[in-house]
Design an enzyme around this catalytic site. Sequence first.
Site, PDB file in Angstrom:
ATOM      1  CG  ASP A  46     -31.283   2.751 -50.277  1.00  0.00           C
ATOM      2  OD1 ASP A  46     -31.042   1.742 -50.936  1.00  0.00           O
ATOM      3  OD2 ASP A  46     -30.388   3.525 -49.875  1.00  0.00           O
TER       4      ASP A  46
ATOM      5  CG  LEU B  82     -19.239   6.482 -44.532  1.00  0.00           C
ATOM      6  CD1 LEU B  82     -19.028   7.676 -43.593  1.00  0.00           C
ATOM      7  CD2 LEU B  82     -20.692   6.048 -44.516  1.00  0.00           C
TER       8      LEU B  82
ATOM      9  N   GLY C  14     -22.607  10.003 -51.499  1.00  0.00           N
ATOM     10  CA  GLY C  14     -24.030   9.992 -51.154  1.00  0.00           C
ATOM     11  C   GLY C  14     -24.208  10.163 -49.644  1.00  0.00           C
ATOM     12  CG  HIS C  15     -22.933   7.065 -47.052  1.00  0.00           C
ATOM     13  ND1 HIS C  15     -22.181   6.296 -47.895  1.00  0.00           N
ATOM     14  CD2 HIS C  15     -23.951   6.263 -46.617  1.00  0.00           C
ATOM     15  CE1 HIS C  15     -22.702   5.078 -47.975  1.00  0.00           C
ATOM     16  NE2 HIS C  15     -23.781   5.029 -47.218  1.00  0.00           N
TER      17      HIS C  15
ATOM     18  N   GLY D 286     -21.608   2.160 -43.185  1.00  0.00           N
ATOM     19  CA  GLY D 286     -20.197   2.382 -43.516  1.00  0.00           C
ATOM     20  C   GLY D 286     -19.965   2.315 -45.011  1.00  0.00           C
TER      21      GLY D 286
ATOM     22  CD  GLU E  19     -35.980  12.034 -52.747  1.00  0.00           C
ATOM     23  OE1 GLU E  19     -35.478  12.193 -53.872  1.00  0.00           O
ATOM     24  OE2 GLU E  19     -36.872  12.770 -52.289  1.00  0.00           O
TER      25      GLU E  19
HETATM   26  P1  AMP Z   1     -26.326   2.506 -46.415  1.00  0.00           P
HETATM   27  O1  AMP Z   1     -24.999   2.761 -45.782  1.00  0.00           O
HETATM   28  O2  AMP Z   1     -26.233   1.964 -47.799  1.00  0.00           O
HETATM   29  O3  AMP Z   1     -27.273   1.741 -45.521  1.00  0.00           O
HETATM   30  O4  AMP Z   1     -27.005   3.936 -46.615  1.00  0.00           O
HETATM   31  C1  AMP Z   1     -27.100   4.861 -45.565  1.00  0.00           C
HETATM   32  C2  AMP Z   1     -27.934   6.025 -46.011  1.00  0.00           C
HETATM   33  O5  AMP Z   1     -27.312   6.639 -47.149  1.00  0.00           O
HETATM   34  C3  AMP Z   1     -29.334   5.611 -46.473  1.00  0.00           C
HETATM   35  O6  AMP Z   1     -30.271   6.598 -46.024  1.00  0.00           O
HETATM   36  C4  AMP Z   1     -29.213   5.618 -47.970  1.00  0.00           C
HETATM   37  O7  AMP Z   1     -30.441   5.841 -48.632  1.00  0.00           O
HETATM   38  C5  AMP Z   1     -28.269   6.790 -48.174  1.00  0.00           C
HETATM   39  N1  AMP Z   1     -27.618   6.709 -49.491  1.00  0.00           N
HETATM   40  C6  AMP Z   1     -26.953   5.662 -50.036  1.00  0.00           C
HETATM   41  N2  AMP Z   1     -26.551   5.945 -51.294  1.00  0.00           N
HETATM   42  C7  AMP Z   1     -26.970   7.213 -51.544  1.00  0.00           C
HETATM   43  C8  AMP Z   1     -26.877   8.084 -52.682  1.00  0.00           C
HETATM   44  N3  AMP Z   1     -26.273   7.715 -53.806  1.00  0.00           N
HETATM   45  N4  AMP Z   1     -27.425   9.317 -52.579  1.00  0.00           N
HETATM   46  C9  AMP Z   1     -28.072   9.701 -51.445  1.00  0.00           C
HETATM   47  N5  AMP Z   1     -28.188   8.930 -50.350  1.00  0.00           N
HETATM   48  C10 AMP Z   1     -27.660   7.703 -50.392  1.00  0.00           C
END
Ligand code: AMP
Length: 283
Positions: free
Chosen positions: A147, A30, A33-34, A28, A145
Amino acid sequence: MPPAALTTRAELHAALVGLRPGFVPTMGALHQGHFALIARSAGENVQTVVSIFVNPTQFGSQSDLECYPRNLEHDSAMAVQAGATHIFAPTVETIYPPGFDTWAEVGELASRWEGLSRPGHFRGVATVVSILFNLVHPARAYFGEKDYQQLQIIRRLHEDLALPGQIVPCPTIRDHDGLALSSRNARLSAPDRARAAAIPRAINTVQEAAAHGQRDARALEALGRSLLESEGLTVDYLAIVDNTGLKPIATLDREARLLVAVEVGGVRLIDNASIGVELSASR
Ligand code: AMP
């Protein structure tokens, strides 16, 4: 109005009978990036499931878990706008039923970098990803990428445990000044947010030094580290590592990965980039 979020295993199962959707797991909060991951999935799959689950088993501290931003309505609307057809927002008990006692243990890949600073983190990530893959049974699953270590661990897990579908890595989405988007950026004060822009600047500087012929990985790391420290950031690690095993390399004689973790104003930020190839192709 976005579709009501599915919350139980049975609801998800009923909604996905006979389907092999695209899948974007998230916690969440969001951001763009998401959004990019979801839009990519929507372009490549008829259905896209977005899971929104703040996974307690990947947090080291209870207060960090409690502070994590939660806004299901806003997140659902954004996910649908990006092209999601199904939102899965399970409770903790849905993912971890009473008596839960089985874990996905990550080996050597979790023994360094984020794994050192956050003991147990990748075990929690690998476990929840395994459960979610078995519930959603995706054709393709999209990971950022941003992470990078997590992505390599998930690729390994996916192969080792024969999880369904394919893993699709997606490039890091950045803010106007190059800082990688992250839910944690919202926690930065204005001065710390400005200071954090030193992270992409340091990455660029190291990439340029490599492009101009510096091949000594330790010298490149020292260059990046001193730039970050001169901006007042506390460096946890800045390392040049091989692309998949994530072990430090001595000489930049092939394409490799630059991994960075810093702390600024009590907020931990990570970033990474390709290094050792033509500059134009390196971000
Ligand atoms: P999270 O909600 O932080 O667990 O992230 C969910 C997905 O979004 C994971 O695959 C992250 O690597 C991806 N993600 C988070 N930030 C970015 C970003 N700035 N650019 C691309 N993907 C992202």
